[in-house]
Design a protein around this motif. Structure first.
Motif, PDB file in Angstrom:
ATOM      1  N   ASN A 216      67.604  50.473  87.219  1.00 45.89           N
ATOM      2  CA  ASN A 216      69.002  50.055  87.083  1.00 45.89           C
ATOM      3  C   ASN A 216      69.836  50.955  87.982  1.00 45.89           C
ATOM      4  O   ASN A 216      70.431  51.922  87.546  1.00 45.89           O
ATOM      5  CB  ASN A 216      69.481  50.174  85.626  1.00 45.89           C
ATOM      6  CG  ASN A 216      69.027  49.008  84.788  1.00 45.89           C
ATOM      7  OD1 ASN A 216      69.307  47.876  85.128  1.00 45.89           O
ATOM      8  ND2 ASN A 216      68.328  49.288  83.720  1.00 45.89           N
ATOM      9  N   VAL A 238      74.955  43.615  73.550  1.00 47.12           N
ATOM     10  CA  VAL A 238      74.440  44.963  73.805  1.00 47.12           C
ATOM     11  C   VAL A 238      75.442  45.690  74.700  1.00 47.12           C
ATOM     12  O   VAL A 238      75.922  45.120  75.682  1.00 47.12           O
ATOM     13  CB  VAL A 238      73.062  44.885  74.497  1.00 47.12           C
ATOM     14  CG1 VAL A 238      72.592  46.266  74.926  1.00 47.12           C
ATOM     15  CG2 VAL A 238      72.034  44.231  73.567  1.00 47.12           C
ATOM     16  N   GLU A 241      75.714  49.654  80.308  1.00 46.78           N
ATOM     17  CA  GLU A 241      75.263  50.960  80.750  1.00 46.78           C
ATOM     18  C   GLU A 241      76.356  51.585  81.630  1.00 46.78           C
ATOM     19  O   GLU A 241      77.037  50.879  82.377  1.00 46.78           O
ATOM     20  CB  GLU A 241      73.972  50.822  81.564  1.00 46.78           C
ATOM     21  CG  GLU A 241      72.784  50.346  80.734  1.00 46.78           C
ATOM     22  CD  GLU A 241      72.260  51.440  79.820  1.00 46.78           C
ATOM     23  OE1 GLU A 241      71.772  52.456  80.324  1.00 46.78           O
ATOM     24  OE2 GLU A 241      72.351  51.277  78.595  1.00 46.78           O
ATOM     25  N   TYR A 330      75.265  53.740  70.120  1.00 45.47           N
ATOM     26  CA  TYR A 330      74.333  53.365  71.195  1.00 45.47           C
ATOM     27  C   TYR A 330      73.859  54.605  71.963  1.00 45.47           C
ATOM     28  O   TYR A 330      72.661  54.773  72.227  1.00 45.47           O
ATOM     29  CB  TYR A 330      75.035  52.393  72.144  1.00 45.47           C
ATOM     30  CG  TYR A 330      74.179  51.856  73.270  1.00 45.47           C
ATOM     31  CD1 TYR A 330      73.077  51.051  73.014  1.00 45.47           C
ATOM     32  CD2 TYR A 330      74.490  52.141  74.597  1.00 45.47           C
ATOM     33  CE1 TYR A 330      72.305  50.538  74.054  1.00 45.47           C
ATOM     34  CE2 TYR A 330      73.731  51.632  75.643  1.00 45.47           C
ATOM     35  CZ  TYR A 330      72.638  50.830  75.358  1.00 45.47           C
ATOM     36  OH  TYR A 330      71.881  50.329  76.384  1.00 45.47           O
ATOM     37  N   LYS A 334      70.006  56.080  71.967  1.00 44.62           N
ATOM     38  CA  LYS A 334      69.294  56.307  73.234  1.00 44.62           C
ATOM     39  C   LYS A 334      68.623  57.680  73.216  1.00 44.62           C
ATOM     40  O   LYS A 334      67.482  57.834  73.657  1.00 44.62           O
ATOM     41  CB  LYS A 334      70.263  56.215  74.411  1.00 44.62           C
ATOM     42  CG  LYS A 334      70.573  54.796  74.851  1.00 44.62           C
ATOM     43  CD  LYS A 334      71.691  54.744  75.869  1.00 44.62           C
ATOM     44  CE  LYS A 334      71.327  55.392  77.180  1.00 44.62           C
ATOM     45  NZ  LYS A 334      72.379  55.182  78.210  1.00 44.62           N
ATOM     46  N   THR A 343      69.658  55.104  82.316  1.00 50.32           N
ATOM     47  CA  THR A 343      69.637  53.727  81.839  1.00 50.32           C
ATOM     48  C   THR A 343      68.333  53.420  81.133  1.00 50.32           C
ATOM     49  O   THR A 343      67.329  54.106  81.319  1.00 50.32           O
ATOM     50  CB  THR A 343      69.797  52.744  83.013  1.00 50.32           C
ATOM     51  OG1 THR A 343      68.724  52.962  83.932  1.00 50.32           O
ATOM     52  CG2 THR A 343      71.119  52.964  83.721  1.00 50.32           C
ATOM     53  N   LEU A 344      68.342  52.372  80.317  1.00 50.10           N
ATOM     54  CA  LEU A 344      67.172  51.961  79.556  1.00 50.10           C
ATOM     55  C   LEU A 344      66.601  50.668  80.114  1.00 50.10           C
ATOM     56  O   LEU A 344      67.279  49.910  80.796  1.00 50.10           O
ATOM     57  CB  LEU A 344      67.551  51.739  78.090  1.00 50.10           C
ATOM     58  CG  LEU A 344      68.125  52.924  77.311  1.00 50.10           C
ATOM     59  CD1 LEU A 344      68.443  52.484  75.887  1.00 50.10           C
ATOM     60  CD2 LEU A 344      67.153  54.083  77.284  1.00 50.10           C
ATOM     61  N   ARG A 349      66.977  48.623  75.582  1.00 49.79           N
ATOM     62  CA  ARG A 349      68.407  48.292  75.462  1.00 49.79           C
ATOM     63  C   ARG A 349      68.649  47.357  74.286  1.00 49.79           C
ATOM     64  O   ARG A 349      69.626  47.508  73.552  1.00 49.79           O
ATOM     65  CB  ARG A 349      68.908  47.624  76.743  1.00 49.79           C
ATOM     66  CG  ARG A 349      69.213  48.581  77.876  1.00 49.79           C
ATOM     67  CD  ARG A 349      69.989  47.894  78.966  1.00 49.79           C
ATOM     68  NE  ARG A 349      71.334  47.556  78.529  1.00 49.79           N
ATOM     69  CZ  ARG A 349      72.133  46.699  79.132  1.00 49.79           C
ATOM     70  NH1 ARG A 349      71.710  46.052  80.204  1.00 49.79           N
ATOM     71  NH2 ARG A 349      73.340  46.465  78.682  1.00 49.79           N
ATOM     72  N   GLY A 353      70.837  48.566  71.384  1.00 50.51           N
ATOM     73  CA  GLY A 353      72.067  47.784  71.255  1.00 50.51           C
ATOM     74  C   GLY A 353      72.179  47.082  69.914  1.00 50.51           C
ATOM     75  O   GLY A 353      73.259  47.022  69.315  1.00 50.51           O
TER      76      GLY A 353
END
Length: 535
Positions: A216, A238, A241, A330, A334, A343-344, A349, A353
């Motif tokens: 990402n 969700v 990011e 969130y 994480k 980022t996931l 996510r 989320g």
């Protein structure tokens, strides 16, 4: 994209350079135009059927635009280079690259990655879920990743001369809200610059990042946010990011404030359709069919034009606490699932989320019940939000504020999951087929993708939303039985058929496009007002 100070860039990727067309070149020449030519690849590496026992020295893994035939293997030169790199990384020669192979193979090439990063690489490319990458999966991962890297390179190359210099790096980071000195920018350049020119060409950029799992890339993140921008009246998406730079510079909260303001305007503008949806969900049936025009006429006749906005006040008030709680939850989730990345992945996510959505909804759920009751109220029934809450508490107790809670929680997974899956599919499809010089999709593509994904998410979770609303409204109807979630489902199917689970769907979908459009326009305006920088 880039982190400050010592962690500004990942470790340099020293790939494997194929000597297919170097047989006539004296040692030290530069046929590819991108630095030194490394020692020749061992003959055993030229045949994909034999394991590589020796590794080549540091070099550059090139992908020339012209796919020339390889003098050694007869195939395309690019394919041969990929086979060489694959064999170097396939340490045990079993035809598959696992995390352990990557760890050993990359260390021999002078590349150091954390185990988490290597797991992300394997996970991203492992299509058959066997825990390793075969040659086809390896090639697909590299080519897809390289395409994303090219988009970022082109966006950084503001002079469009095929090279990135220190001024371009400084400007790009400034756009992300990060101010660095020229000395720091030159430090970034030196970490990637192989030929001492103090500029980075495409080969140097790609070789540096290629085996780093940045699936990402910040450039794409910046352009493709949608849960902060689009408000369709539901807050089950969700969360977006945000890059580390955005978080450090306070841009994150400005984005959330802009999104909250946009949602407030959007919900207010489409409130009459939202109230009509609630009335149709609760009162419409086979014997009492309610049409859109008739519903509006009935509302105006009963309470005047102002009645069209009943329930909108509490609907707007709950935006701020819900957004803040969801985003904070969130970020904590994480960390709990062990991700130290910016980022996931998609699955992570969705899990993070959905859990964050459940926490936020649990926190503000009484406001959801109040919104339904206020939307259904008759003229003069309640004097306001506080009066409504007082009446519910006195007559029904605290438990009334959580009626419909279970179907609401169950609705989060299909809504968030399908919205995320459809949006990511549309986004990746656009990036694959239409992105050339930038990851920026433009307003219309962004609106189309957001509208489509939100509509699909709502459609999937709509029966649960209808049952939730009826459960919230049961006590206010008077004389009706107080049914459970499963009891309501059975009752609706038995008396109205499956179509009964979709009462009010028409006004719900009618408000999606205006909601998305209004929230986007207001969001962009508020971004400028709040000083959120756009590229």
């Amino acid at each position: 994209m880039m982190h400050q100070q010592g962690s500004l860039m990942p470790s340099l990727l020293s790939g494997v350079f194929c000597q297919c067309r170097s047989t006539d070149t004296h040692p030290g020449a530069d046929p590819g135009g991108g630095g030194r030519v490394p020692p020749s690849v061992p003959p055993s590496a030229a045949s994909p059927s034999k394991p590589v026992t020796q590794q080549s020295a540091s070099g550059v893994w090139h992908t020339d635009e012209g796919d020339h035939p390889c003098d050694i293997c007869g195939g395309s030169e690019q394919e041969h280079r990929l086979k060489v790199l694959f064999q170097v990384l396939d340490v045990n020669g079993d035809g598959g690259i696992c995390v352990n192979d990557l760890t050993i193979g990359l260390k021999k090439l002078g590349v150091h990655r954390t185990e988490h990063e290597l797991m992300k690489i394997v996970k991203a490319g492992d299509k058959d879920l066997d825990g390793q990458l075969d040659f086809e999966e390896f090639v697909h991962y590299l080519r897809d990743h390289e395409k994303k890297l090219r988009l970022v390179f082109k966006s950084l190359d503001r002079k469009n001369d095929g090279r990135i210099d220190s001024q371009e790096i400084m400007q790009s980071l400034r756009d992300l809200g990060v101010n660095i000195s020229e000395e720091q920018a030159e430090k970034i350049l030196r970490s990637m610059d192989k030929n001492g020119t103090m500029t980075i060409d495409w080969n140097e950029w790609r070789d540096y990042h290629l085996l780093h799992p940045a699936d990402n890339i910040p450039e794409i993140i910046l352009y493709w946010k949608h849960s902060s921008i689009f408000d369709v009246g539901e807050s089950l998406m969700v969360p977006d990011e945000f890059t580390a730079e955005e978080k450090k510079m306070g841009m994150l909260w400005r984005h959330l404030v802009a999104g909250g303001g946009a949602g407030a305007v959007s919900r207010t503008c489409t409130a009459p359709l939202d109230r009509l949806k609630v009335l149709m969900q609760v009162h419409s049936s086979k014997s009492n069919s309610m049409r859109i025009a008739g519903g509006f006429a009935q509302m105006i006749r009963e309470g005047g034009t102002r009645s069209l906005w009943r329930g909108n006040g509490i609907n707007v008030l709950k935006i701020a606490p819900e957004s803040a709680i969801k985003f904070m939850a969130y970020e904590q989730i994480k960390r709990l699932i062990g991700s130290n990345q910016e980022t996931l992945g998609i699955t992570e996510r969705l899990v993070a989320g959905s859990l964050a959505g459940a926490i936020a909804q649990s926190s503000i759920y009484p406001m959801e019940v109040l919104k339904t009751r206020l939307a259904l109220r008759k003229t003069g029934q309640y004097s306001g939000i506080q009066d409504c809450a007082k009446h519910i508490f006195q007559r029904e107790g605290v438990a009334a504020f959580y009626k419909g809670y279970i179907p609401n929680m169950l609705g989060i997974i299909p809504y968030a999951g399908i919205d995320l899956a459809v949006y990511e599919t549309l986004k990746n499809s656009w990036l694959q087929h239409y992105a050339t010089d930038s990851a920026d999709p433009g307003v219309f593509v962004l609106l189309a993708c957001g509208t489509t994904s939100s509509t699909c998410g709502q459609l999937a979770s709509y029966p649960l939303a209808l049952v939730r609303t009826r459960m919230q409204a049961q006590a206010s109807l008077g004389g009706g039985p107080q049914m459970s979630m499963t009891g309501l489902f059975r009752h609706i199917i038995r008396t109205e058929g499956p179509i009964g689970l979709y009462r009010g769907l028409a006004p719900n979908f009618m408000k999606v496009i205006p909601s998305v459009s209004i929230s986007y326009v207001v969001y962009e305006y508020l971004k400028i007002t709040l000083g959120v920088q756009s590229k």
